[in-house]
Design a protein around this motif. Sequence first.
Motif, PDB file in Angstrom:
ATOM      1  N   VAL A  73       0.859  -1.197   0.000  1.00 42.22           N
ATOM      2  CA  VAL A  73       0.000   0.000   0.000  1.00 42.22           C
ATOM      3  C   VAL A  73       0.893   1.244   0.000  1.00 42.22           C
ATOM      4  O   VAL A  73       0.645   2.199  -0.744  1.00 42.22           O
ATOM      5  N   VAL A  74       1.939   1.217   0.811  1.00 39.61           N
ATOM      6  CA  VAL A  74       2.896   2.330   0.840  1.00 39.61           C
ATOM      7  C   VAL A  74       3.553   2.486  -0.537  1.00 39.61           C
ATOM      8  O   VAL A  74       3.728   3.598  -1.039  1.00 39.61           O
ATOM      9  N   LYS A  75       3.897   1.366  -1.161  1.00 38.93           N
ATOM     10  CA  LYS A  75       4.503   1.409  -2.497  1.00 38.93           C
ATOM     11  C   LYS A  75       3.551   2.051  -3.503  1.00 38.93           C
ATOM     12  O   LYS A  75       3.976   2.854  -4.344  1.00 38.93           O
ATOM     13  N   ALA A  76       2.271   1.722  -3.413  1.00 38.95           N
ATOM     14  CA  ALA A  76       1.285   2.343  -4.311  1.00 38.95           C
ATOM     15  C   ALA A  76       1.237   3.858  -4.093  1.00 38.95           C
ATOM     16  O   ALA A  76       1.162   4.631  -5.054  1.00 38.95           O
ATOM     17  N   LEU A  77       1.286   4.280  -2.828  1.00 40.50           N
ATOM     18  CA  LEU A  77       1.309   5.712  -2.531  1.00 40.50           C
ATOM     19  C   LEU A  77       2.592   6.358  -3.067  1.00 40.50           C
ATOM     20  O   LEU A  77       2.549   7.488  -3.579  1.00 40.50           O
ATOM     21  N   LEU A  78       3.709   5.663  -2.946  1.00 40.99           N
ATOM     22  CA  LEU A  78       4.968   6.185  -3.475  1.00 40.99           C
ATOM     23  C   LEU A  78       4.893   6.362  -4.992  1.00 40.99           C
ATOM     24  O   LEU A  78       5.343   7.379  -5.534  1.00 40.99           O
ATOM     25  N   TYR A  79       4.297   5.391  -5.675  1.00 40.18           N
ATOM     26  CA  TYR A  79       4.153   5.511  -7.123  1.00 40.18           C
ATOM     27  C   TYR A  79       3.185   6.636  -7.491  1.00 40.18           C
ATOM     28  O   TYR A  79       3.347   7.283  -8.522  1.00 40.18           O
ATOM     29  N   TYR A  80       2.200   6.875  -6.658  1.00 38.08           N
ATOM     30  CA  TYR A  80       1.300   8.014  -6.885  1.00 38.08           C
ATOM     31  C   TYR A  80       2.086   9.323  -6.777  1.00 38.08           C
ATOM     32  O   TYR A  80       1.946  10.215  -7.632  1.00 38.08           O
ATOM     33  N   VAL A  81       2.918   9.433  -5.743  1.00 35.77           N
ATOM     34  CA  VAL A  81       3.747  10.637  -5.567  1.00 35.77           C
ATOM     35  C   VAL A  81       4.714  10.768  -6.744  1.00 35.77           C
ATOM     36  O   VAL A  81       4.894  11.871  -7.285  1.00 35.77           O
ATOM     37  N   ILE A  82       5.329   9.655  -7.155  1.00 33.76           N
ATOM     38  CA  ILE A  82       6.236   9.687  -8.300  1.00 33.76           C
ATOM     39  C   ILE A  82       5.509  10.200  -9.535  1.00 33.76           C
ATOM     40  O   ILE A  82       6.024  11.070 -10.258  1.00 33.76           O
ATOM     41  N   ALA A  83       4.312   9.688  -9.777  1.00 36.60           N
ATOM     42  CA  ALA A  83       3.550  10.115 -10.958  1.00 36.60           C
ATOM     43  C   ALA A  83       3.156  11.584 -10.855  1.00 36.60           C
ATOM     44  O   ALA A  83       3.337  12.350 -11.804  1.00 36.60           O
ATOM     45  N   TYR A  84       2.631  11.986  -9.709  1.00 34.86           N
ATOM     46  CA  TYR A  84       2.153  13.357  -9.552  1.00 34.86           C
ATOM     47  C   TYR A  84       3.300  14.365  -9.585  1.00 34.86           C
ATOM     48  O   TYR A  84       3.291  15.313 -10.372  1.00 34.86           O
ATOM     49  N   VAL A  85       4.291  14.145  -8.734  1.00 34.45           N
ATOM     50  CA  VAL A  85       5.414  15.085  -8.660  1.00 34.45           C
ATOM     51  C   VAL A  85       6.212  15.045  -9.969  1.00 34.45           C
ATOM     52  O   VAL A  85       6.627  16.088 -10.486  1.00 34.45           O
ATOM     53  N   GLY A  86       6.414  13.843 -10.515  1.00 39.24           N
ATOM     54  CA  GLY A  86       7.169  13.715 -11.759  1.00 39.24           C
ATOM     55  C   GLY A  86       6.502  14.431 -12.913  1.00 39.24           C
ATOM     56  O   GLY A  86       7.154  15.153 -13.675  1.00 39.24           O
TER      57      GLY A  86
END
Length: 189
Positions: A73-86
Amino acid sequence: MQKNFFDHPLKVFMSYYRPHRRMFAIDLSCAVLASAVDLIFPYVSKTSMQRYLPEKLYTTFFIVMAIVAASYVVKALLYYVIAYVGHTMGTLIEADMRSDIFRHMQNLSYSFYDKNRTGVLMSRITNDLFDITELAHHGPENFLICTLTLAGSIIILFTIQWKLALVILILVPLCIAMTVKQRIKLRNT
């Protein structure tokens, strides 16, 4: 800040990250953490299957599995941050590049526009710039994730089964060499 476009192209390209260092750092930090989650899973699985279940430590096993599920779940949130911030960073870099291109095009002579078709110029500005900015935000994070995952996987595999890890360690450079060779062929074509 005025850029020197006669510098090495990579240096000019990297200069576009400077105003967005903080977002770039957040993006890469999340990529490192996401890679860590991927790398921890095989080791935790091995420990759980070879130690906790045979010794009938079911409570420990289910606690560890709950932690693994939470880490995904944390990994999914990290990928969300990566997508949004990126993507936000990519959009800002694209805006900076567009501004520099517009400023440059304003300084070109009328004879330049007489010799070059407007449609071709617009296509280069829109399509090519989009590809460059996609590389700007996906390139570093994908390179980091792939490098860490590959290196970490080989290290973990050495702790699990060194013979298999050795085979993979021998095959990886061959795969890289073949990829580079094919890329050169494709570029020449």
